[in-house]
Structures are given as structure tokens and as C-alpha cells.
Design a protein around this motif. Sequence first.
Motif, mmCIF file in Angstrom:
data_model
loop_
_atom_site.group_PDB
_atom_site.id
_atom_site.type_symbol
_atom_site.label_atom_id
_atom_site.label_comp_id
_atom_site.label_asym_id
_atom_site.label_seq_id
_atom_site.Cartn_x
_atom_site.Cartn_y
_atom_site.Cartn_z
ATOM 1 N N MET A 104 76.569 -0.928 16.937
ATOM 2 C CA MET A 104 75.716 -0.508 15.367
ATOM 3 C C MET A 104 75.550 -1.199 14.490
ATOM 4 O O MET A 104 75.855 -1.891 14.083
ATOM 5 C CB MET A 104 76.543 0.622 15.038
ATOM 6 C CG MET A 104 75.940 0.709 13.789
ATOM 7 S SD MET A 104 76.442 2.513 13.256
ATOM 8 C CE MET A 104 75.454 3.100 11.860
ATOM 9 N N THR A 105 73.872 -1.467 14.495
ATOM 10 C CA THR A 105 72.866 -3.131 13.885
ATOM 11 C C THR A 105 73.233 -2.096 12.600
ATOM 12 O O THR A 105 71.782 -1.041 12.356
ATOM 13 C CB THR A 105 72.243 -3.399 14.412
ATOM 14 O OG1 THR A 105 71.046 -2.816 14.310
ATOM 15 C CG2 THR A 105 72.631 -3.991 15.751
ATOM 16 N N ALA A 106 73.562 -3.539 11.513
ATOM 17 C CA ALA A 106 73.149 -2.621 9.444
ATOM 18 C C ALA A 106 71.390 -3.065 10.320
ATOM 19 O O ALA A 106 70.492 -3.759 10.284
ATOM 20 C CB ALA A 106 73.713 -3.903 9.191
ATOM 21 N N HIS A 107 70.941 -2.147 9.258
ATOM 22 C CA HIS A 107 69.094 -2.113 8.592
ATOM 23 C C HIS A 107 69.126 -2.851 7.725
ATOM 24 O O HIS A 107 69.663 -3.537 7.057
ATOM 25 C CB HIS A 107 68.967 -1.253 8.036
ATOM 26 C CG HIS A 107 67.488 -0.193 7.405
ATOM 27 N ND1 HIS A 107 67.100 -0.832 6.867
ATOM 28 C CD2 HIS A 107 66.373 -0.082 8.792
ATOM 29 C CE1 HIS A 107 65.482 -1.055 6.825
ATOM 30 N NE2 HIS A 107 64.771 -0.408 8.393
ATOM 31 N N PRO A 108 68.097 -3.735 8.224
ATOM 32 C CA PRO A 108 68.678 -5.562 7.352
ATOM 33 C C PRO A 108 67.276 -4.978 5.430
ATOM 34 O O PRO A 108 67.903 -5.626 4.310
ATOM 35 C CB PRO A 108 66.528 -6.165 7.197
ATOM 36 C CG PRO A 108 66.011 -5.231 8.606
ATOM 37 C CD PRO A 108 67.414 -3.828 9.420
ATOM 38 N N ARG A 109 67.304 -3.767 5.071
ATOM 39 C CA ARG A 109 67.836 -3.348 3.447
ATOM 40 C C ARG A 109 69.192 -3.208 3.493
ATOM 41 O O ARG A 109 68.778 -3.987 2.086
ATOM 42 C CB ARG A 109 66.812 -2.403 3.595
ATOM 43 C CG ARG A 109 67.374 -1.607 2.158
ATOM 44 C CD ARG A 109 65.688 -0.316 2.047
ATOM 45 N NE ARG A 109 64.704 -0.917 0.968
ATOM 46 C CZ ARG A 109 63.804 0.353 1.141
ATOM 47 N NH1 ARG A 109 63.506 0.958 1.740
ATOM 48 N NH2 ARG A 109 62.746 -0.918 -0.021
ATOM 49 N N ILE A 123 71.792 -4.836 4.305
ATOM 50 C CA ILE A 123 71.843 -6.324 3.902
ATOM 51 C C ILE A 123 71.730 -7.052 2.697
ATOM 52 O O ILE A 123 72.799 -8.039 2.471
ATOM 53 C CB ILE A 123 71.485 -6.979 5.463
ATOM 54 C CG1 ILE A 123 71.812 -6.707 6.826
ATOM 55 C CG2 ILE A 123 71.681 -8.658 5.633
ATOM 56 C CD1 ILE A 123 71.544 -7.591 8.358
ATOM 57 N N GLY A 124 70.747 -6.660 2.538
ATOM 58 C CA GLY A 124 69.772 -7.517 1.329
ATOM 59 C C GLY A 124 70.849 -6.897 0.244
ATOM 60 O O GLY A 124 70.840 -7.532 -0.548
ATOM 61 N N THR A 125 70.847 -5.160 0.260
ATOM 62 C CA THR A 125 72.109 -4.584 -0.124
ATOM 63 C C THR A 125 73.098 -5.461 -0.747
ATOM 64 O O THR A 125 74.159 -5.683 -1.649
ATOM 65 C CB THR A 125 71.439 -2.838 -0.426
ATOM 66 O OG1 THR A 125 69.954 -2.659 -0.633
ATOM 67 C CG2 THR A 125 72.261 -2.553 -1.411
ATOM 68 N N ASP A 126 73.616 -5.599 0.509
ATOM 69 C CA ASP A 126 74.899 -6.241 0.731
ATOM 70 C C ASP A 126 75.409 -7.360 -0.054
ATOM 71 O O ASP A 126 76.368 -7.856 -0.871
ATOM 72 C CB ASP A 126 75.681 -6.002 1.676
ATOM 73 C CG ASP A 126 76.004 -4.744 2.222
ATOM 74 O OD1 ASP A 126 76.231 -3.565 1.409
ATOM 75 O OD2 ASP A 126 76.274 -4.584 3.644
ATOM 76 N N MET A 127 74.266 -8.497 -0.448
ATOM 77 C CA MET A 127 74.256 -9.302 -0.110
ATOM 78 C C MET A 127 74.432 -9.198 -1.358
ATOM 79 O O MET A 127 74.761 -10.027 -2.276
ATOM 80 C CB MET A 127 73.011 -10.571 0.270
ATOM 81 C CG MET A 127 73.022 -11.851 -0.529
ATOM 82 S SD MET A 127 74.312 -12.460 0.389
ATOM 83 C CE MET A 127 74.124 -12.949 2.216
ATOM 84 N N THR A 128 73.397 -8.490 -2.468
ATOM 85 C CA THR A 128 72.856 -8.451 -3.951
ATOM 86 C C THR A 128 74.189 -7.963 -4.506
ATOM 87 O O THR A 128 74.496 -8.889 -5.622
ATOM 88 C CB THR A 128 71.905 -7.621 -3.807
ATOM 89 O OG1 THR A 128 70.841 -8.008 -2.913
ATOM 90 C CG2 THR A 128 71.632 -7.215 -5.777
ATOM 91 N N LEU A 129 75.130 -6.875 -3.703
ATOM 92 C CA LEU A 129 76.734 -6.359 -4.491
ATOM 93 C C LEU A 129 76.977 -7.373 -4.446
ATOM 94 O O LEU A 129 78.267 -8.375 -5.162
ATOM 95 C CB LEU A 129 76.393 -5.198 -4.015
ATOM 96 C CG LEU A 129 76.002 -4.103 -3.877
ATOM 97 C CD1 LEU A 129 76.453 -3.600 -3.051
ATOM 98 C CD2 LEU A 129 76.018 -3.276 -5.394
ATOM 99 N N LEU A 130 77.294 -8.762 -3.190
ATOM 100 C CA LEU A 130 78.563 -9.573 -3.873
ATOM 101 C C LEU A 130 78.366 -10.322 -4.100
ATOM 102 O O LEU A 130 79.014 -11.190 -5.209
ATOM 103 C CB LEU A 130 78.428 -10.124 -1.398
ATOM 104 C CG LEU A 130 78.884 -10.966 -1.857
ATOM 105 C CD1 LEU A 130 80.870 -11.115 -1.360
ATOM 106 C CD2 LEU A 130 78.564 -11.859 0.121
ATOM 107 N N LEU A 131 76.690 -11.161 -4.496
ATOM 108 C CA LEU A 131 76.328 -12.037 -5.106
ATOM 109 C C LEU A 131 77.167 -11.794 -6.881
ATOM 110 O O LEU A 131 77.646 -12.467 -7.799
ATOM 111 C CB LEU A 131 75.255 -11.937 -5.624
ATOM 112 C CG LEU A 131 74.701 -13.110 -4.478
ATOM 113 C CD1 LEU A 131 73.061 -13.395 -3.513
ATOM 114 C CD2 LEU A 131 75.845 -14.227 -3.746
ATOM 115 N N LEU A 132 76.399 -9.884 -7.493
ATOM 116 C CA LEU A 132 77.171 -9.515 -8.319
ATOM 117 C C LEU A 132 78.058 -9.613 -8.708
ATOM 118 O O LEU A 132 78.919 -9.859 -10.040
ATOM 119 C CB LEU A 132 76.141 -8.606 -8.708
ATOM 120 C CG LEU A 132 77.072 -7.037 -10.272
ATOM 121 C CD1 LEU A 132 75.939 -8.193 -10.453
ATOM 122 C CD2 LEU A 132 76.065 -5.957 -9.195
#
Length: 73
Positions: free
Chosen positions: A1-6, A8-17
Amino acid sequence: MTAHPREIGTDMTLLLLLVSLQAPPRRRRDERGDVPGWVLITVMTAGLVAALWAIAGPQLSQLLRDALSSVRG
């Protein structure tokens, strides 16, 4: 199962936060009493010009007069 690009962007934003919230706060450096570099350079340049003019002023004036008179003809 692959993650949707949106996602991945949300996960990266949460990680940076989370990382930015865990970082220690930076202290503001107190710069009172420090001489900025540009002030020091300006004062030193003015001092060098004044010293050179005091030592070699007459010779520089004569050199300028000779150069201007040779251009005039």
C-alpha cells in the motif's frame, strides 16, 4: 500500500512541527557594548587617511598639481 502524496506532505509538516517544538529556545544575544564591524572599518579607514595625509600631504598635493598641469598642456 502506498501513501498518497498529500498524506506524505501532512506527515512531514507534523514531523517538522514536533521537531521545532522540542528544540530549545534560542537566547537573544545582548549586543550592547559591541562595536559593529562596519563602524570599526569606517573609523580605521578615516584614521589611515588622516595619518597618510598628515605625513604625505604636501607631496600628494604637488603630485596632483603636476598631474593636472600635464593634462592641461
